[in-house]
Design a protein around this motif. Structure first.
Motif, PDB file in Angstrom:
ATOM      1  N   LEU A  75      -0.698  -3.736  -0.294  1.00  0.00           N
ATOM      2  CA  LEU A  75       0.450  -4.395  -0.884  1.00  0.00           C
ATOM      3  C   LEU A  75       1.692  -3.672  -0.382  1.00  0.00           C
ATOM      4  O   LEU A  75       1.809  -2.447  -0.518  1.00  0.00           O
ATOM      5  CB  LEU A  75       0.398  -4.347  -2.412  1.00  0.00           C
ATOM      6  N   LEU A  76       2.626  -4.423   0.219  1.00  0.00           N
ATOM      7  CA  LEU A  76       3.840  -3.854   0.794  1.00  0.00           C
ATOM      8  C   LEU A  76       5.070  -4.314   0.019  1.00  0.00           C
ATOM      9  O   LEU A  76       5.071  -5.408  -0.551  1.00  0.00           O
ATOM     10  CB  LEU A  76       3.996  -4.295   2.252  1.00  0.00           C
TER      11      LEU A  76
ATOM     12  N   THR B 228      -3.705 -10.289   8.977  1.00  0.00           N
ATOM     13  CA  THR B 228      -3.132 -11.358   8.148  1.00  0.00           C
ATOM     14  C   THR B 228      -2.051 -10.792   7.242  1.00  0.00           C
ATOM     15  O   THR B 228      -2.187  -9.686   6.716  1.00  0.00           O
ATOM     16  CB  THR B 228      -4.233 -12.016   7.296  1.00  0.00           C
ATOM     17  N   VAL B 229      -0.976 -11.549   7.078  1.00  0.00           N
ATOM     18  CA  VAL B 229       0.053 -11.241   6.095  1.00  0.00           C
ATOM     19  C   VAL B 229       0.255 -12.466   5.211  1.00  0.00           C
ATOM     20  O   VAL B 229       0.096 -13.599   5.668  1.00  0.00           O
ATOM     21  CB  VAL B 229       1.394 -10.825   6.750  1.00  0.00           C
ATOM     22  N   LEU B 230       0.598 -12.215   3.951  1.00  0.00           N
ATOM     23  CA  LEU B 230       0.779 -13.309   3.000  1.00  0.00           C
ATOM     24  C   LEU B 230       1.846 -12.910   2.002  1.00  0.00           C
ATOM     25  O   LEU B 230       1.795 -11.821   1.422  1.00  0.00           O
ATOM     26  CB  LEU B 230      -0.538 -13.602   2.269  1.00  0.00           C
TER      27      LEU B 230
ATOM     28  N   VAL C 100       3.051   0.008  -1.023  1.00  0.00           N
ATOM     29  CA  VAL C 100       3.025   0.213  -2.470  1.00  0.00           C
ATOM     30  C   VAL C 100       1.659   0.698  -2.920  1.00  0.00           C
ATOM     31  O   VAL C 100       1.538   1.644  -3.715  1.00  0.00           O
ATOM     32  CB  VAL C 100       3.408  -1.086  -3.202  1.00  0.00           C
ATOM     33  N   SER C 101       0.600   0.055  -2.408  1.00  0.00           N
ATOM     34  CA  SER C 101      -0.753   0.427  -2.826  1.00  0.00           C
ATOM     35  C   SER C 101      -1.783  -0.156  -1.878  1.00  0.00           C
ATOM     36  O   SER C 101      -1.497  -1.080  -1.112  1.00  0.00           O
ATOM     37  CB  SER C 101      -1.033  -0.071  -4.249  1.00  0.00           C
ATOM     38  N   THR C 102      -2.975   0.398  -1.930  1.00  0.00           N
ATOM     39  CA  THR C 102      -4.140  -0.201  -1.287  1.00  0.00           C
ATOM     40  C   THR C 102      -4.847  -1.028  -2.348  1.00  0.00           C
ATOM     41  O   THR C 102      -5.354  -0.490  -3.339  1.00  0.00           O
ATOM     42  CB  THR C 102      -5.092   0.873  -0.738  1.00  0.00           C
TER      43      THR C 102
ATOM     44  N   ASP D 149      10.041  -9.414  -2.968  1.00  0.00           N
ATOM     45  CA  ASP D 149      10.079  -8.582  -1.765  1.00  0.00           C
ATOM     46  C   ASP D 149       8.714  -7.997  -1.431  1.00  0.00           C
ATOM     47  O   ASP D 149       8.613  -7.011  -0.708  1.00  0.00           O
ATOM     48  CB  ASP D 149      11.102  -7.455  -1.936  1.00  0.00           C
ATOM     49  N   ARG D 150       7.650  -8.605  -1.932  1.00  0.00           N
ATOM     50  CA  ARG D 150       6.307  -8.055  -1.718  1.00  0.00           C
ATOM     51  C   ARG D 150       5.471  -8.954  -0.813  1.00  0.00           C
ATOM     52  O   ARG D 150       5.667 -10.166  -0.737  1.00  0.00           O
ATOM     53  CB  ARG D 150       5.604  -7.827  -3.054  1.00  0.00           C
ATOM     54  N   MET D 151       4.507  -8.315  -0.162  1.00  0.00           N
ATOM     55  CA  MET D 151       3.689  -9.013   0.824  1.00  0.00           C
ATOM     56  C   MET D 151       2.343  -8.297   0.935  1.00  0.00           C
ATOM     57  O   MET D 151       2.274  -7.069   0.881  1.00  0.00           O
ATOM     58  CB  MET D 151       4.418  -9.005   2.176  1.00  0.00           C
ATOM     59  N   TRP D 152       1.275  -9.071   1.078  1.00  0.00           N
ATOM     60  CA  TRP D 152      -0.046  -8.498   1.327  1.00  0.00           C
ATOM     61  C   TRP D 152      -0.289  -8.412   2.833  1.00  0.00           C
ATOM     62  O   TRP D 152       0.135  -9.284   3.605  1.00  0.00           O
ATOM     63  CB  TRP D 152      -1.129  -9.361   0.698  1.00  0.00           C
ATOM     64  N   LEU D 153      -0.996  -7.373   3.233  1.00  0.00           N
ATOM     65  CA  LEU D 153      -1.338  -7.139   4.633  1.00  0.00           C
ATOM     66  C   LEU D 153      -2.819  -6.823   4.728  1.00  0.00           C
ATOM     67  O   LEU D 153      -3.328  -5.950   4.009  1.00  0.00           O
ATOM     68  CB  LEU D 153      -0.510  -5.985   5.189  1.00  0.00           C
TER      69      LEU D 153
END
Length: 398
Positions: free
Chosen positions: A394-395, A363-365, A69-71, A370-374
């Motif tokens: 952001l995924l 790391t993932v959080l 989605v974005s950096t 349906d979103r997740m940080w990487l």
């Protein structure tokens, strides 16, 4: 080629030379750092069973998807731990600098809030996992797992968001658990609060496999404790924080919708693992690596060649465990079956995404819905940093 058999996913065996370490440097060939491609790369495959082709309520689809989605931010140094503040901003720790930085989730602006005293970076050690107190809104406590000159330990600090002096927002650390063995490798370091409100920590055996099987050692274990660092009812031994043992180097912890605890950990030369954790369980190291079918050991639910994973953090989002890969430089999706309560196999073959596009992934959080940080990990001494590394993405996943 992958096959599902005997309750575990076996990926094609291959021998690497890791010499007890997580990996060597990334192998290059990365796509442009901001490529948003979500096409699966190196995905494990298996013939789906009839049940895997259906998606009844509560079960994820056999095949998933990832969209970048974005950096959120760039230019991080050796990021490791990640925590989300109630308002949506993020805290990220620097393994090598020992600092914790606040990241504005909208603008990406970074502000160092403090340095954790006593951090002594060495090899894979330093400031590792961070977590917020379940009562953060009231107590403002940030927990950190870090390496000192003598051990690994867990401490908590009050975060004063209204502090007037820049970089001085963290109070003095209150150590709640000390004496976790340290080493140049295999320090573990992931911490997380579980659905029960208790603090869990994954530790490593520091390169000494015997420690993993020694129930009196805190090395090579998953630990469970009160927020004050004390043992509690429900642990295998009433006077011990040890929850499970026989681990080589636990790197990720996450709970699914049924409150089952999952953990990722490094293998040595053949198999990396995703394990379903049971209290008092023996996960086999150093006598077993990967699926062993040996009495008394808990076999992994899924395993990978070390070149394809070297797993780090995990998160549970949309019915799947998502696992960041360091040496493998990819994000793995492992769809879980909720039938049978304690299912010992994935719903379908794991699937890989973002292969080689962002380098090493640390790391993932879960970010809600349906979103997740990487978090990437190219500046950890084993990557090949490019402009902008390291970054938080952001995924959107399914």
């Amino acid at each position: 080629m992958a096959v599902l058999a005997a309750g575990a996913l076996l990926l094609t065996a291959g021998c690497t030379s890791q010499e007890g370490m997580e990996s060597s440097a990334g192998q290059g060939g990365r796509s442009p750092a901001h490529s948003p491609s979500a096409s699966p790369g190196g995905s494990a495959s298996a013939s789906p069973s009839p049940s895997a082709s259906r998606t009844p309520a509560g079960r994820p689809p056999a095949k998933g998807a990832v969209e970048v989605v974005s950096t959120v931010t760039e230019g991080l140094n050796s990021p490791w731990g990640l925590a989300a503040l109630p308002g949506g901003d993020l805290l990220v720790g620097s393994r090598d600098k020992g600092t914790i930085t606040r990241v504005d989730a909208d603008s990406g602006e970074k502000k160092v809030i403090g340095t954790v005293p006593g951090v002594a970076p060495e090899g894979e050690g330093g400031l590792l996992g961070i977590a917020l107190s379940p009562d953060f809104g009231a107590d403002h406590l940030v927990y950190a797992y870090f390496t000192t000159a003598s051990d690994n330990r867990i401490a908590r600090m009050i975060y004063d968001e209204n502090a007037s002096t820049p970089g001085q927002s963290l109070g003095a650390p209150d150590t709640i658990l000390r004496g976790i063995p340290k080493g140049a490798i295999h320090n573990g370091g992931r911490i997380a609060f579980g659905p029960d409100g208790m603090l869990y920590a994954g530790t490593g055996e520091t390169g000494d496999g015997d420690r993993a099987r020694d129930e009196d050692s805190l090395a090579g274990k998953i630990l469970r404790m009160t927020p004050d660092g004390e043992p509690l009812h429900g642990n295998p031994k009433a006077d011990s924080v040890v929850y499970s043992y026989g681990h080589r180097n636990v790197q990720g912890l996450a709970w699914d919708a049924d409150k089952r605890l999952w953990a990722s950990e490094f293998g040595q030369d053949t198999w990396d693992e995703l394990n379903l954790i049971e209290p008092g369980g023996d996960y086999g190291w150093p006598d077993a690596e990967g699926v062993a079918h040996e009495k008394g050991f808990h076999d992994p639910v899924a395993q990978w060649k070390t070149s394809e994973a070297s797993p780090s953090g995990i998160a549970y989002v949309k019915g799947s465990v998502w696992m960041a890969g360091l040496r493998g430089e990819r994000l793995w999706r492992i769809p879980l079956s909720r039938e049978g309560g304690a299912a010992q196999e994935p719903l379908a073959a794991p699937q890989a995404f973002l292969e080689g596009q962002y380098g090493r992934l640390r790391t993932v959080l879960a970010a809600g819905g349906d979103r997740m940080w990487l978090v990437t990990s190219e500046t950890d001494g084993r990557g090949t940093p490019k402009s902008g590394d390291d970054r938080i993405l952001l995924l959107r996943v399914r």
